[in-house]
Design an enzyme around this catalytic site. Sequence first.
Site, short mmCIF file in Angstrom:
data_model
loop_
_atom_site.label_atom_id
_atom_site.label_comp_id
_atom_site.label_asym_id
_atom_site.label_seq_id
_atom_site.Cartn_x
_atom_site.Cartn_y
_atom_site.Cartn_z
N GLY A 12 2.75 2.07 8.30
CA GLY A 12 2.91 0.76 7.65
C GLY A 12 2.30 0.74 6.26
O GLY A 12 1.72 1.72 5.80
N SER A 21 8.69 5.44 14.90
CA SER A 21 8.25 6.43 13.91
C SER A 21 8.01 7.81 14.51
O SER A 21 7.51 8.70 13.80
CB SER A 21 6.94 5.96 13.26
OG SER A 21 7.13 4.75 12.64
N CYS A 58 -7.13 -10.36 3.49
CA CYS A 58 -7.13 -9.84 2.12
C CYS A 58 -7.59 -10.88 1.09
O CYS A 58 -8.37 -10.56 0.18
CB CYS A 58 -5.75 -9.32 1.77
SG CYS A 58 -4.43 -10.41 2.29
N GLN A 112 0.36 -14.63 -3.71
CA GLN A 112 0.22 -13.45 -2.85
C GLN A 112 1.46 -12.55 -2.88
O GLN A 112 2.60 -13.03 -2.82
CB GLN A 112 -0.09 -13.89 -1.41
CG GLN A 112 -1.46 -14.54 -1.30
CD GLN A 112 -1.82 -14.99 0.09
OE1 GLN A 112 -2.18 -16.15 0.28
NE2 GLN A 112 -1.76 -14.11 1.07
N GLY A 159 1.33 -8.11 1.66
CA GLY A 159 0.60 -8.79 2.73
C GLY A 159 1.47 -9.04 3.95
O GLY A 159 0.95 -9.25 5.05
N HIS A 199 -2.57 -9.24 -5.06
CA HIS A 199 -2.69 -10.70 -4.96
C HIS A 199 -3.45 -11.24 -6.18
O HIS A 199 -4.35 -10.57 -6.70
CB HIS A 199 -3.53 -11.09 -3.74
CG HIS A 199 -2.85 -10.91 -2.41
ND1 HIS A 199 -1.55 -10.51 -2.26
CD2 HIS A 199 -3.33 -11.11 -1.15
CE1 HIS A 199 -1.26 -10.46 -0.96
NE2 HIS A 199 -2.31 -10.82 -0.28
N GLN A 257 -4.04 -5.89 -2.91
CA GLN A 257 -4.09 -6.35 -1.51
C GLN A 257 -4.18 -5.17 -0.56
O GLN A 257 -4.88 -5.23 0.46
CB GLN A 257 -2.84 -7.20 -1.22
CG GLN A 257 -2.81 -7.84 0.14
CD GLN A 257 -2.19 -6.96 1.20
OE1 GLN A 257 -1.31 -6.15 0.91
NE2 GLN A 257 -2.62 -7.11 2.43
#
Length: 346
Positions: A22, A50, A138, A165, A169, A252, A327
């Site tokens: 990720g 994955s 975050c 943002q 995120g 962010h 972030q």
Amino acid sequence: MLTQPSYRSLRNPSVAIVGATGAVGVELVKCLEARGFPASSLRLLASVRSAGRQIPYRGEAVLVDVLNADSFVGVDLVFFAADADTSKIYAPLAVTAGAVVIDNSSAFRMDLDCPLVTPEVNLETLVGHRGIIANPNCVAILACVAIAPLQRRFGLRRLQIATYQAASGAGQPAMEELAASTRAHLAGEAYPPQVLRHPYAFNLFSHDAEVDPQTGYNGEELKVIAETRRILGSFNLPIGVTCVRVPVLRAHSMALSLELDAPVAPAAITEVLAEAPGVRVVDDRDANHFPMPVEAQGQGDVLVGRIRRDLGDPSGRSVALFLAGDQLLKGAALNAVQIAEQLLIA
Ligand code: A2P
């Protein structure tokens, strides 16, 4: 380093990352390598989607395994960077298997048995952890890095935050949606939103977390309030926040107003921030050069500028700031690795 040994100190830990494919997981791998973290081995875990993927680490391609209940045998330290449900199920299993967990999800952030740590601000809370350490939201991390030194020096009565943002995120799929929908928009093609609820290209919208019908605040805003209070150790601090998703890939930004105990000259604020760990002051009024996500991305410091009196507070006690921070780094992976570094035996 911590002066006292914690529940478990680590020398050359065997490390695992859950959610390694990720947006945050990939940055965790890069941070461990870039900072020379002394891992004796690295196990990468993700979902069955994955299986078989490979991720580069220290010049090798590490195969991604599918997460299961036996994944933590022989592992000393696990970073969780998947969703809260995955953490709730698997983090206790990792602790039972003998590992220390640093969890990037919201699963344990308000659990008082689990320290919620931003090393520049409340490192002392790490001592005596019981196996699970929570990595904060975050926005809360980035804001607290800038707020804490001012709170310590001048006292803090009230806080107002508005966020801008980035896509990161909401994870890798949201970043891909921003890029794909922007390409489609420029080509004059329709792009029905798939990951986020609203069109993302050349648009912005209220944060995608669910809205609490009672207060009208969304889940992200409620997290920011609760976690910022906990990190700053001010459980009754009045905080207002509005969280907005903007079409930026990974850093962010936010506008803050801090009501201090007494009026403070902006120059004194700048002086404190210039000395603060994890902060870089970017405040060039002549060049109109202030914190920007393009300059924050890829680096660990929180950029802080637009340091001025908040004219919206007639008492003169409030100061206004603008900041930008990556972030995925300080807001997630870097903060987690900095926590892990504190667990290492000196
Ligand atoms: P996968 O890539 O196999 O779906 P992001 O926040 O960028 O969306 O990434 C979420 C990460 O969490 C990905 O690595 C994803 O793996 C992983 N993940 C999501 N659900 C699970 C699960 N049930 N078990 C293990 N990993 C998961």
